[in-house]
Scaffold this active site. Structure first.
Site, short mmCIF file in Angstrom:
data_model
loop_
_atom_site.label_atom_id
_atom_site.label_comp_id
_atom_site.label_asym_id
_atom_site.label_seq_id
_atom_site.Cartn_x
_atom_site.Cartn_y
_atom_site.Cartn_z
N CYS A 38 0.83 -1.21 0.00
CA CYS A 38 0.00 0.00 0.00
C CYS A 38 0.87 1.26 0.00
CB CYS A 38 -0.95 0.01 1.20
SG CYS A 38 -0.11 0.05 2.78
N CYS A 107 -2.93 -2.48 8.78
CA CYS A 107 -2.45 -1.15 9.20
C CYS A 107 -2.03 -1.20 10.67
CB CYS A 107 -3.53 -0.10 9.01
SG CYS A 107 -4.38 -0.21 7.42
FE1 FES Z 1 -1.69 0.11 4.28
FE2 FES Z 1 -3.36 1.32 5.83
S1 FES Z 1 -3.69 0.72 3.79
S2 FES Z 1 -1.32 0.85 6.25
#
Ligand code: FES
Length: 151
Positions: A38, A107
Site C-alpha cells: 500500500c 495497518c
Molecule cells: Fe496500508 Fe493502511 S492501507 S497501512
C-alpha cells in the site's frame, strides 16, 4: 462501485485528532516500517528512561487507519516498561480502537512493528537485549503475522 468502509468512533477520533504526532529529538529509540503493497510508512519515536517509556511520538505517511493505529499505539506504550511495550500487539491496538475493517487489519500491524523497530533501536544503542524482541523488518509483509492475515 467500491464499498464504503465502516470505522468505529474511536478510529475516527484518532484519525481526525491524532495524539502524539511529531518527533522526539535524540529519541532513545526510533523505528520505521512500511508496507510495500500500500506504500504506507510509519515512524515511531520512543523516549525511554529507567526502562520505562516516558514519551512516544509518531509520523505516519499513510491511510486513516494507519494514522489511528499509530496514535493509539503511542497512547498504549507511554508509561509502560520496555517489556510491557513489547507486548502491545496489533490486536491490542485494534481492540483499543473498537476494531478495524478486515481490509485495514494490516495497518495495525504497522503500528506493532514500528514499536518493535524502535525498541530494537533502543536496545542496539544501549547494548542490551530485550527478551522476546525479534530483529525489525522494513516491510510488514516479511512478518509471520502478515502472512497469516493474508491466508
Ligand atoms: Fe496500508 Fe493502511 S492501507 S497501512
Amino acid at each position: 462501485m467500491s464499498q464504503v468502509l465502516e470505522y468505529s468512533e474511536k478510529v475516527m477520533d484518532h484519525f481526525t485528532n491524532p495524539r502524539n504526532v511529531g518527533e522526539i529529538e535524540d529519541a532513545a529509540g526510533v523505528g520505521t516500517v512500511g508496507n510495500a503493497k500500500c506504500g504506507d510508512i510509519m515512524r515511531m519515536y520512543l523516549d525511554i528512561e529507567d526502562n520505562v517509556v516516558k514519551d512516544a511520538k509518531f509520523k505516519t505517511f499513510g491511510c486513516g487507519a494507519a494514522v489511528a493505529t499509530s496514535s493509539m499505539a503511542t497512547e498504549l506504550v507511554i508509561g509502560k516498561t520496555v517489556e510491557e511495550a513489547l507486548k502491545v500487539t496489533n490486536k491490542a491496538v485494534m481492540e483499543a480502537l473498537d476494531g478495524l475493517p478486515p481490509v485495514k487489519v494490516h495497518c495495525s500491524l504497522l503500528a506493532e512493528e514500528a514499536i518493535h523497530a524502535a525498541l530494537w533501536d533502543y536496545a542496539e544503542k544501549n547494548g542490551i537485549k530485550i527478551e522476546g524482541l525479534k530483529p525489525p523488518v522494513t516491510d510488514i509483509e516479511e512478518t509471520e503475522e502478515f502472512y497469516e492475515m493474508e491466508k
